[in-house]
Design a protein around this motif. Structure first.
Motif, PDB file in Angstrom:
ATOM      1  N   ALA A   1       0.834  -1.205   0.000  1.00  0.00           N
ATOM      2  CA  ALA A   1       0.000   0.000   0.000  1.00  0.00           C
ATOM      3  C   ALA A   1       0.873   1.262   0.000  1.00  0.00           C
ATOM      4  CB  ALA A   1      -0.936  -0.013   1.203  1.00  0.00           C
ATOM      5  N   CYS A   2       1.927   1.273   0.772  1.00  0.00           N
ATOM      6  CA  CYS A   2       2.833   2.438   0.820  1.00  0.00           C
ATOM      7  C   CYS A   2       3.514   2.664  -0.534  1.00  0.00           C
ATOM      8  CB  CYS A   2       3.901   2.261   1.895  1.00  0.00           C
ATOM      9  SG  CYS A   2       3.311   2.612   3.568  1.00  0.00           S
ATOM     10  N   LEU A   3       3.931   1.580  -1.179  1.00  0.00           N
ATOM     11  CA  LEU A   3       4.567   1.700  -2.504  1.00  0.00           C
ATOM     12  C   LEU A   3       3.619   2.335  -3.516  1.00  0.00           C
ATOM     13  CD1 LEU A   3       6.555  -1.619  -3.147  1.00  0.00           C
ATOM     14  CD2 LEU A   3       7.496   0.696  -2.986  1.00  0.00           C
TER      15      LEU A   3
ATOM     16  N   VAL B   1       5.156   8.295  -1.988  1.00  0.00           N
ATOM     17  CA  VAL B   1       6.033   7.150  -1.688  1.00  0.00           C
ATOM     18  C   VAL B   1       7.458   7.597  -1.339  1.00  0.00           C
ATOM     19  CG1 VAL B   1       6.412   6.761  -4.162  1.00  0.00           C
ATOM     20  CG2 VAL B   1       6.903   4.924  -2.567  1.00  0.00           C
ATOM     21  N   ALA B   2       7.918   8.682  -1.937  1.00  0.00           N
ATOM     22  CA  ALA B   2       9.279   9.159  -1.662  1.00  0.00           C
ATOM     23  C   ALA B   2       9.474   9.491  -0.187  1.00  0.00           C
ATOM     24  CB  ALA B   2       9.597  10.375  -2.528  1.00  0.00           C
ATOM     25  N   ALA B   3       8.405   9.938   0.461  1.00  0.00           N
ATOM     26  CA  ALA B   3       8.496  10.282   1.890  1.00  0.00           C
ATOM     27  C   ALA B   3       8.473   9.039   2.776  1.00  0.00           C
ATOM     28  CB  ALA B   3       7.340  11.203   2.266  1.00  0.00           C
ATOM     29  N   ARG B   4       8.171   7.904   2.167  1.00  0.00           N
ATOM     30  CA  ARG B   4       7.940   6.688   2.939  1.00  0.00           C
ATOM     31  C   ARG B   4       9.071   5.680   2.853  1.00  0.00           C
ATOM     32  NH1 ARG B   4       1.985   5.778   3.681  1.00  0.00           N
ATOM     33  NH2 ARG B   4       0.996   7.702   3.031  1.00  0.00           N
TER      34      ARG B   4
ATOM     35  N   GLU C   1       7.260   4.443  12.848  1.00  0.00           N
ATOM     36  CA  GLU C   1       7.341   4.909  11.453  1.00  0.00           C
ATOM     37  C   GLU C   1       5.946   4.996  10.832  1.00  0.00           C
ATOM     38  OE1 GLU C   1       9.771   5.954   9.363  1.00  0.00           O
ATOM     39  OE2 GLU C   1      11.318   5.797  10.908  1.00  0.00           O
ATOM     40  N   CYS C   2       5.140   3.960  11.035  1.00  0.00           N
ATOM     41  CA  CYS C   2       3.806   3.926  10.434  1.00  0.00           C
ATOM     42  C   CYS C   2       2.917   5.030  10.995  1.00  0.00           C
ATOM     43  CB  CYS C   2       3.151   2.559  10.658  1.00  0.00           C
ATOM     44  SG  CYS C   2       3.748   1.304   9.508  1.00  0.00           S
TER      45      CYS C   2
ATOM     46  N   ASP D   1      13.188   9.221  -8.379  1.00  0.00           N
ATOM     47  CA  ASP D   1      11.996   8.776  -9.117  1.00  0.00           C
ATOM     48  C   ASP D   1      11.437   7.465  -8.546  1.00  0.00           C
ATOM     49  OD1 ASP D   1      14.074   7.131  -9.854  1.00  0.00           O
ATOM     50  OD2 ASP D   1      13.456   7.008 -11.969  1.00  0.00           O
ATOM     51  N   VAL D   2      11.497   7.343  -7.243  1.00  0.00           N
ATOM     52  CA  VAL D   2      11.037   6.103  -6.607  1.00  0.00           C
ATOM     53  C   VAL D   2       9.588   5.755  -7.000  1.00  0.00           C
ATOM     54  CG1 VAL D   2      10.510   7.367  -4.469  1.00  0.00           C
ATOM     55  CG2 VAL D   2      10.744   4.891  -4.386  1.00  0.00           C
ATOM     56  N   ALA D   3       8.761   6.764  -7.203  1.00  0.00           N
ATOM     57  CA  ALA D   3       7.357   6.516  -7.568  1.00  0.00           C
ATOM     58  C   ALA D   3       7.242   5.715  -8.866  1.00  0.00           C
ATOM     59  CB  ALA D   3       6.601   7.833  -7.698  1.00  0.00           C
ATOM     60  N   ALA D   4       8.203   5.929  -9.776  1.00  0.00           N
ATOM     61  CA  ALA D   4       8.184   5.199 -11.050  1.00  0.00           C
ATOM     62  C   ALA D   4       8.671   3.764 -10.893  1.00  0.00           C
ATOM     63  CB  ALA D   4       9.055   5.930 -12.073  1.00  0.00           C
ATOM     64  N   ARG D   5       9.237   3.453  -9.729  1.00  0.00           N
ATOM     65  CA  ARG D   5       9.904   2.172  -9.527  1.00  0.00           C
ATOM     66  C   ARG D   5       9.114   1.195  -8.670  1.00  0.00           C
ATOM     67  NH1 ARG D   5      15.900   2.807 -10.136  1.00  0.00           N
ATOM     68  NH2 ARG D   5      16.198   4.877 -11.017  1.00  0.00           N
ATOM     69  N   LYS D   6       7.858   1.446  -8.416  1.00  0.00           N
ATOM     70  CA  LYS D   6       7.142   0.592  -7.461  1.00  0.00           C
ATOM     71  C   LYS D   6       7.074  -0.868  -7.909  1.00  0.00           C
ATOM     72  CE  LYS D   6       2.515   1.843  -9.010  1.00  0.00           C
ATOM     73  NZ  LYS D   6       1.234   2.487  -8.688  1.00  0.00           N
TER      74      LYS D   6
END
Lengths: 115, 115, 115, 115
Positions: A31-33, A38-41, A86-87, D37-42
């Motif tokens: 779900a986080c991905l 997502v970059a903040a996670r 963290e969560c 670009d982590v979002a692009a890498r999920k």
């Protein structure tokens, strides 16, 4: 109650908590991905995987009545607590619920390890 | 029902069966090692460990909603069936109960994988 | 040297030792199950599985540069030392060699964890 | 060469490839999480974890000379190929190197499984 013997009866609450927490962390990882931020996670995503793996290892060691079951549960409590922290930083439903599972699992692991 | 999302709702019965079967096999592994006729059980002991590991891997993949969840459950069904066969050869309580758990898990894995 | 980054360069000797020890313990597990005196080896067989799993978990945590890599290596050192002790009791080749690998791995894990 | 027995000699090249690939994927997982670009890498991040786990499981099964070693290597080849595809989409060094390791491991797993 143990499933095929009674050796693991004393661990059953903790085994169940570990299995639930492993599932919660695995779900929350995916779900986080898929969240926009997502970059903040990235720390959260990393530790979710650490926590899921540790919970599965602890469940295995308790189920085998391994002499290292307590040591596993001690480390599991530490990682679950950190994962909960963290969560909790993220306000979405999955992270908030996952933090609750991690705290419950940490408590059961501490009880089990006599901490 | 999934624990922190609803993505894994469809897998929950199978995840629960895999967790139960993993525990049953881990318990049965230790119980078999402590039987007087352990020498007769070497195949059973080996496959109990294969089965426990595969069940935990399958539970993890379903919980993550991995694209390889089905492939894991297919292999899990195969290993669970074989483990049930091995356990059924032994008349003690733990092997008989473990065989039942393995069969239930194989059935759930087959359903999940659409086999 | 790390394989795709340089973050894990500092862990490479320990990762290699963990992978070797995991393999040694997995091999020794199967070899012990096939010995005539398997009944005398139940503790050894149990801890070989604990040790193999812990070594694989530690290699994974180091490879991910997890914040829990050190804690894993600390526990790994403890389990490897105990596994070496158990294996040393048996005079066959596989247990003697496995004990050597376990001791080497325990040493590398201690160095890695700054113990 | 096997480490404590000669039963796993025939698997050693494949075990080594699986260990290398597991490490590469674990490293690449952390590196991808830290890219802008982590979002692009999920998808890539998810499958890197699938691949790392599968490689470690396959190494374990070969080391134990498990009757399911081939089935594990077959699935491992499939996952490694897919992981290589995902990694190849990203031009950074770690993904390009990781794709190479995944392809080598897929080849070794196919050879081992007689595919």
């Amino acid at each position: 109650m143990g499933i095929v013997t009674n050796k693991t009866d004393k661990y059953q609450t903790c085994i169940d908590a570990c299995n639930r927490c492993a599932q919660a962390c695995h779900e929350c990882f995916t779900a986080c991905l898929n969240e926009d931020d997502v970059a903040a996670r990235k720390n959260c995503i990393s530790i979710l995987m650490d926590c899921a793996c540790m919970c599965q290892s602890s469940a295995a060691k308790m189920s085998m009545d391994s002499q290292y079951a307590k040591e596993h549960c001690q480390m599991c409590a530490t990682i679950c607590d950190k994962c909960a922290q963290e969560c909790e930083m993220f306000k979405d439903n999955h992270c908030q619920k996952c933090a609750q599972e991690c705290k419950k699992c940490a408590d059961e692991c501490r009880k089990m390890a006599g901490m």
